[in-house]
Design a protein around this motif. Structure first.
Motif, PDB file in Angstrom:
ATOM      1  N   ASP A 120       0.911  -1.067  -0.016  1.00 43.47           N
ATOM      2  CA  ASP A 120      -0.156   0.008   0.120  1.00 43.47           C
ATOM      3  C   ASP A 120       0.912   1.244  -0.071  1.00 43.47           C
ATOM      4  N   PHE A 121       2.114   1.138   0.677  1.00 42.51           N
ATOM      5  CA  PHE A 121       3.038   2.281   0.715  1.00 42.51           C
ATOM      6  C   PHE A 121       4.412   1.831   0.699  1.00 42.51           C
ATOM      7  N   THR A 122       5.293   2.440  -0.189  1.00 43.29           N
ATOM      8  CA  THR A 122       6.794   1.812  -0.298  1.00 43.29           C
ATOM      9  C   THR A 122       7.756   3.106   0.059  1.00 43.29           C
ATOM     10  N   LEU A 123       8.377   2.976   1.058  1.00 42.93           N
ATOM     11  CA  LEU A 123       9.583   4.267   1.021  1.00 42.93           C
ATOM     12  C   LEU A 123      10.824   3.826   0.366  1.00 42.93           C
ATOM     13  N   LEU A 124      11.215   4.598  -0.361  1.00 41.79           N
ATOM     14  CA  LEU A 124      12.493   4.319  -1.090  1.00 41.79           C
ATOM     15  C   LEU A 124      13.614   5.111  -0.684  1.00 41.79           C
TER      16      LEU A 124
END
Ligand code: TMP
Length: 217
Positions: free
Chosen positions: A135-139
């Motif tokens: 649902d959410f990805t931090l790169l």
């Protein structure tokens, strides 16, 4: 914040070697806790006893060259186990799950890094994930050389950390390309900035995600 917090969200952290994922996983967990959300932390490859054994097979440097397809199948075998026995049941119970890497890493490392075809990866992705996505990805983005130096300073290098700089530059570009094509899911933070700035940017990205989904719940 308006609305209520939805149940069962799946969050991931991605980045090249030495991007500082573990430190920022702590930050994400803290932000969520402040918002009253407990999160189950896990990682890939790994997350279950069997998947952790596959992780060891994947990361240990070895004399026998590892065929690209073998590597890809092992990555997806670990993911199938992780998804079936840990991630899906936790989400079904309404828990939030935070994973250190997921399928984006396969596109970056086995796809861009090793050069495996998108079709081959898409076939396995369909088989194992069947449309499931974070649902959410931090790169956490860091120049390849800088990250490799940080990783080397941690000690013994694993099979991926031993790859040439070119490999890691392709990984980085691939991640940035994914972020450009999925800006709603993937938030990019410059992980080469001073730690206080990285932490502040991560806090703001995660808080923004929670407020957004709580607002639309
Ligand atoms: P890390 O825990 O330091 O991130 O190490 C995991 C390594 O595994 C990292 O070098 C990236 C690699 N990897 C892949 O090549 N493909 C994948 O799908 C995943 C999840 C990890």
């Amino acid at each position: 914040m308006t609305g209520s917090i939805p149940r069962g969200m799946f969050l991931t952290v991605e980045g090249g070697e030495g991007a500082g994922k573990s430190t920022q996983m702590d930050v994400i967990e803290a932000v969520l806790r402040e918002k009253g959300i407990q999160v189950l932390r896990t990682r890939e490859p790994g997350g279950t006893p069997l998947a952790e054994e596959i992780r060891t097979l994947l990361l240990e440097p070895r004399e026998e060259p590892v065929a690209e397809l073998t590597e890809l199948l092992l990555v997806f075998a670990a993911r199938a186990q992780h998804l079936t026995s840990l991630i899906r049941p936790a989400l079904a119970r309404g828990e939030w799950v935070l994973s250190d890497r997921f399928v984006d890493a396969t596109l970056a490392y086995q796809g861009a890094g090793r050069g495996m075809s998108e079709e081959t990866i898409a076939t396995l992705r369909h088989l194992v994930l069947d449309g499931f996505s974070p649902d959410f990805t931090l790169l956490l983005d860091v120049p390849a050389q800088r990250g490799l130096e940080r990783a080397a300073a941690r000690g013994e290098r694993d099979r991926f950390e031993r790859e040439a700089r070119d490999f890691h530059e392709r990984v980085r570009e691939s991640y940035l390309g994914m972020a450009r094509s999925e800006p709603h899911r993937i938030s990019v933070v410059d992980a080469s900035a001073p730690l206080v700035s990285v932490t502040a940017a991560v806090r703001s990205a995660v808080a923004g995600f929670v407020d957004r989904i709580a607002g639309s719940a």
